[in-house]
Write a protein that holds these residues in place. Structure first.
Motif, PDB file in Angstrom:
ATOM      1  N   THR A 676      22.948 -10.307 -38.017  1.00 32.49           N
ATOM      2  CA  THR A 676      24.231  -9.740 -37.317  1.00 32.49           C
ATOM      3  C   THR A 676      25.025  -8.656 -38.072  1.00 32.49           C
ATOM      4  O   THR A 676      25.177  -7.694 -37.645  1.00 32.49           O
ATOM      5  N   GLY A 677      24.604  -8.807 -39.490  1.00 35.70           N
ATOM      6  CA  GLY A 677      25.289  -7.805 -40.349  1.00 35.70           C
ATOM      7  C   GLY A 677      24.951  -6.431 -40.217  1.00 35.70           C
ATOM      8  O   GLY A 677      25.468  -5.414 -40.577  1.00 35.70           O
ATOM      9  N   GLU A 678      23.703  -6.246 -39.596  1.00 32.02           N
ATOM     10  CA  GLU A 678      23.123  -5.042 -39.444  1.00 32.02           C
ATOM     11  C   GLU A 678      23.729  -4.012 -38.479  1.00 32.02           C
ATOM     12  O   GLU A 678      23.629  -3.040 -38.210  1.00 32.02           O
ATOM     13  N   ILE A 679      24.331  -4.807 -37.484  1.00 29.94           N
ATOM     14  CA  ILE A 679      25.055  -4.224 -36.520  1.00 29.94           C
ATOM     15  C   ILE A 679      26.256  -3.328 -36.656  1.00 29.94           C
ATOM     16  O   ILE A 679      26.451  -2.349 -36.316  1.00 29.94           O
ATOM     17  N   GLY A 680      26.938  -3.844 -37.742  1.00 23.22           N
ATOM     18  CA  GLY A 680      28.203  -2.996 -38.362  1.00 23.22           C
ATOM     19  C   GLY A 680      29.110  -3.304 -37.110  1.00 23.22           C
ATOM     20  O   GLY A 680      29.159  -4.280 -36.489  1.00 23.22           O
ATOM     21  N   LEU A 681      30.130  -2.265 -37.247  1.00 20.80           N
ATOM     22  CA  LEU A 681      31.406  -2.701 -36.567  1.00 20.80           C
ATOM     23  C   LEU A 681      31.068  -2.422 -35.069  1.00 20.80           C
ATOM     24  O   LEU A 681      30.293  -1.353 -34.455  1.00 20.80           O
ATOM     25  N   VAL A 682      31.689  -3.237 -34.069  1.00 16.17           N
ATOM     26  CA  VAL A 682      31.709  -3.123 -32.422  1.00 16.17           C
ATOM     27  C   VAL A 682      32.959  -2.696 -31.901  1.00 16.17           C
ATOM     28  O   VAL A 682      33.752  -3.601 -32.284  1.00 16.17           O
TER      29      VAL A 682
END
Ligand code: SER
Length: 883
Positions: A676-682
């Motif tokens: 999930t860290g790959e997503i960055g900020l949502v």
């Protein structure tokens, strides 16, 4: 026996079992984590995995007062003393811990010593061959053998459903006395009448029943007991039915008050009041647990309950929305145990009133239709309402089929259910046909042919971004082609591909397909038919031939952006369900490299705080950097894991289940990040309604979030520079400026009006003169009615003997009218009231007043010129009349 309230009994029970080492849990949701059940129907439902040995419980002894809903007998509610839809089940449970030897004496101890029931009124039933239970009741507890009845499977073998954990049981029966008996000579323990009341069921849960009906022993022997709180309360409070206990009575009293009925005078009215009291309680609890009225599953049951309430209200003569007025008593009677009723009060109110209002609109019309159709049936000597009529009632007037059946039943008429189903199926067929029509493509045939001819396109893109493949087909202008040359648009089908075809909301990949000296740029990838992946694009160099060996490579950076948005969608889905309630389900989604869009059902706009909380939860998951995993499994198994699935979506037998640590599981065929860290900020950038009960959220993630924040930051810092001060004072400063702007605008308008007024005296001229009275008719734009009067006063300075007709055209095209006359000219026969009335009528408006002053208006200025042209004549006629 001490008369105790429902609340005291609940406490007494839970405390007693806490003393016996049981952990007390708050009631679990009415919506079970169990695809085989619509509602939690018993205290044991939330513990099913522990009984089956599928999960290990944190404790081996538990006790609850569980919210339950049973709907198999909705029509009996109100007709009998005991039927309810919603009830509380007092339960204690052992997961491989204590068994019969303990639970039987405890149950006796609780009822006789704690509650104080008279032992001479109690009987016991056991399963036919359960000698062990007999022995404990008889020898350990001391119940005489003639008070222990052995009954068969129907009475003394309990199961939550056709499959699952089950076992023999023992029931404790309370004898209410001969006055409650049905009077039949056979009336004894086990009789269905009100005399012998089953108050507590002790289930010795030791088997699992499979689809073929075979019983296999469970890993442990368990205990599941259940006692209806309402029923216990009725015995303890010595009232003849559950509705008269303190758990219900306040709701009944309020319902009686609202509909103007005195309880106990007319059994028919009592029944209607009981129905309303039961259903309102059930509906409030269902909504609090996230169920919304729909045409499916639990939502349909809720809809039936609410609509039944509305109908019974009408039968009792109440002709206005009334359901929400019952909610405060529901909360007062039970809300201190079930806080969700208080926390969700406004949602409950909103959902109920919307549904009530919706059905109220069609109830009368539908009832009329039903009456006339029943009359037709009767006139023809029939006894059955045609299915297509029941379908029109359902589809157009919102009558649940069961309600139609019930209403017809009251008149001795049945409903043709098969005909109803057939009409329903016909409608589905029409819907299917029309959706096919709109989605059909001219060249569909080529795809269908191809799909028949070649094996399904394998997709290697879950793990690869590039692969070698053969060109299986080249399609141009909707037909197969040998090859496509430089500059030509074409579609390619490959023997293997990393390109994801648009599906499940995730857009198709782009990239390149290259061969010796040839480059095909893929602008989109789609599935025109199942299992066939088609790459759309253009040959930018050389030519691509059928059979050529190629390298297919997706735009990996774009795909990475898509994946971020896709996994973010799953996180958001779960976060919204946690913030807004379990009813939140995906209604549609779009996942692109630059944003995501998520549609879901919810009955109200999502507040800013709720959005922030959802963002926070999502971000928490991002920071955890949890692994995102996929597993392919049979659909049945997936359902058991509680994975979210889309309503109405057709899944194959094997499904892909996407899990994000233990936060979310969802069926999904899309591509996702690994952690999930790959997503960055949502960041949510928009929330809006897109239809009844459907909300849409748009958000951006990952690489897209930075430019967004940079743009926000730049804008904010520019604002600071513009208005001075610093970031902290920005809102105050801008707020002050906005306020100041309003003040200045007002002042400016006032000045403009003043300036205009001084002009008016000079510019206004009489348009006619009748018997020495001047007639002035003037129109102004954007003038409020009070200003018209001020203008009139001004004009009078110059023309003291004038009749004035003034019109102000508002910004929305409406007209304000004022007519004024001085006393002098009134004496001569002028009448402002009569004039205004006549002119307003010409305009299609209204107005009137005194001879000296009158006001009025009209919705539109369309006829204003015409009316003003006619006004001098009207004035003249009125003057003549007035004289
Ligand atoms: N599950 C059993 C029942 O519902 C006992 O709780 O009767």
């Amino acid at each position: 026996m001490e008369r105790r309230s429902g609340k005291e009994l609940r406490e007494l029970f839970l405390n007693f079992f806490e003393e016996k080492g049981c952990k007390r849990y708050h009631s679990f949701s009415l919506v079970p984590d169990d695809p085989t059940l619509l509602f939690t129907i018993a205290g044991m439902v939330p513990f099913k995995p522990y009984f089956l040995g599928l999960k290990t419980p944190e404790v081996t002894r538990a006790t609850t007062s569980q919210k339950c809903v049973r709907t198999n007998d909705i029509e009996n509610v109100g007709r009998t003393a005991r039927h309810h839809t919603f009830f509380e089940m007092l339960g204690n449970f052992s997961f491989g811990d204590y068994f019969k030897n303990e639970v039987i004496p405890w149950a006796w101890e609780f009822l006789t010593e704690r509650v104080g029931l008279e032992p001479e009124r109690l009987y016991v039933t056991i399963y036919l061959d359960d000698d062990e239970a007999f022995d404990i009741w008889h020898n350990k507890v001391g119940i005489p053998a003639d008070r222990i009845f052995r009954l068969g499977e129907d009475d003394n073998f309990w199961a939550a459903g056709p499959v699952g954990p089950c076992g023999p049981c023992s029931e404790i029966i309370y004898d209410q006395g001969p006055e409650f008996s049905c009077g039949k000579p056979t009336c004894t323990v086990g009789c269905d009448c009100d005399r012998y009341l089953e108050i507590w069921n002790l289930v010795f849960m030791q088997y699992n029943r499979d689809e073929n009906g075979n019983l296999t022993p469970l890993p442990h022997k368990n205990i599941d007991t259940g006692m209806g709180l309402e029923r216990l309360a009725s015995v303890v409070q010595r009232v003849p039915n559950d509705f008269e206990t303190d758990l219900f009575r306040p709701i009944m009293d309020k319902a009686c008050e609202l509909v103007g009925v005195k309880y106990g005078e007319d059994p028919k009215k009592d029944m209607a009041v009981k129905v309303i009291s039961d259903h309102i309680r059930a509906s409030a609890f269902m909504i609090a647990d996230g169920i919304l009225p729909t045409n499916e599953g639990g939502g349909y049951v809720l809809r039936r309950l609410i609509r039944r309430c509305v109908r019974y209200g009408r039968l009792l003569g109440i002709d206005r929305p009334f359901l929400t007025e019952l909610l405060p008593v529901v909360r007062e009677s039970i809300g201190d145990e079930y806080h969700e009723l208080v926390e969700q009060a406004s949602a409950i109110e909103q959902v109920l009133s919307t549904e009530e209002e919706r059905f109220s609109r069609t109830l009368a019309q539908g009832s009329d239709l039903m009456d006339s159709e029943i009359a037709k049936v009767e006139a023809a000597g029939g006894k059955e309402l045609p299915g297509d009529v029941a379908f029109v009632l359902y589809d157009t007037f919102g009558f649940p089929l069961e309600l139609t059946e019930e209403m017809c039943g009251e008149r001795g008429i049945t409903v043709d259910k098969d005909g109803f189903e057939a009409a329903m199926e016909e409608q589905r067929e029409r819907a299917r046909a029309s959706s096919k029509q709109t989605s059909s493509v001219i060249s569909k045939n080529v795809y269908t042919e191809l799909a028949d001819k070649i094996a399904p396109s394998p997709f290697c893109g879950y793990t690869e971004t590039k692969c070698e493949a053969d060109v299986k087909a080249v399609i141009m202008n909707g037909a197969l082609a040998e090859s496509a040359s430089e500059g030509e648009e074409a579609e390619l089908v490959l023997s293997n591909t990393p390109f994801y075809g648009e599906k499940g909301g995730q857009v198709g990949d782009t990239g390149t397909i290259t061969a010796d000296g040839a480059v095909f740029e893929v602008s989109d990838t789609v599935y025109p038919v199942a299992d066939l992946i088609v790459h759309k694009g253009k040959v930018v160099k050389g030519s691509i031939k059928t059979g050529a060996r190629v390298t297919a490579e997706i735009d990996a950076a774009r795909r990475a952006d898509i994946q971020r948005h896709h996994t973010a969608t799953h996180l958001l889905h779960e976060a919204l369900a946690r913030v807004l309630g379990k009813h939140v389900r995906q209604a549609g989604s779009l996942v692109t490299p630059t944003f995501l869009r998520f549609d879901f059902n919810h009955f109200a706009p999502v507040s800013l705080d709720e959005l922030r909380e959802a963002e926070r939860i999502v971000y928490e998951q991002v920071l955890k950097n949890s692994p995102v995993t996929t597993r392919v499994m049979p659909i049945e198994e997936a359902k058991k894991t509680g994975a979210r699935a889309l309503f109405d979506e057709k899944y194959g037998d094997e499904v892909r289940v996407l899990g994000i640590s233990d936060f979310s599981t969802e069926l999904c065929g899309g591509t996702h990040v690994k952690n999930t860290g790959e997503i960055g900020l949502v960041k949510i950038i928009r929330e809006e309604g897109i239809g009844s009960g459907i909300r849409r959220i748009t958000a951006v993630a990952g690489t897209q979030a930075l430019p967004l924040f940079q743009a926000y930051g730049t804008a904010v810092m520019s604002l600071v520079t513009m208005v001075g001060g610093d970031l902290d004072s920005l809102m105050d400063r801008v707020g002050a400026m906005v306020d100041e702007k309003k003040v200045l605008e007002r002042k400016n308008r006032e000045l403009q009006v003043k300036a205009a007024m001084s002009e008016i005296e000079n510019s206004v001229k009489p348009v006619a003169s009748v018997n020495g009275v001047d007639f002035i008719a003037e129109k102004f734009d954007n003038i409020t009615p009070d200003l018209l009067r001020q203008i009139g006063d001004r004009i009078r300075n110059k023309y003291p003997n004038a009749m004035m007709l003034l019109a102000g055209v508002g910004s929305e095209g409406n007209v304000a009218l004022t007519a004024m006359a001085s006393d002098n000219i009134v004496k001569l026969g002028a009448n402002a009231g009569a004039l205004l009335k006549a002119v307003a009528a010409e305009l299609g408006g209204k107005g009137g007043g005194r001879p000296t002053l009158a006001q009025g208006g009209a919705p539109s200025a369309d006829k204003l010129d015409k009316a003003f042209a006619a006004a001098p004549k009207i004035f003249e006629e009125l003057m003549t009349k007035g004289k």
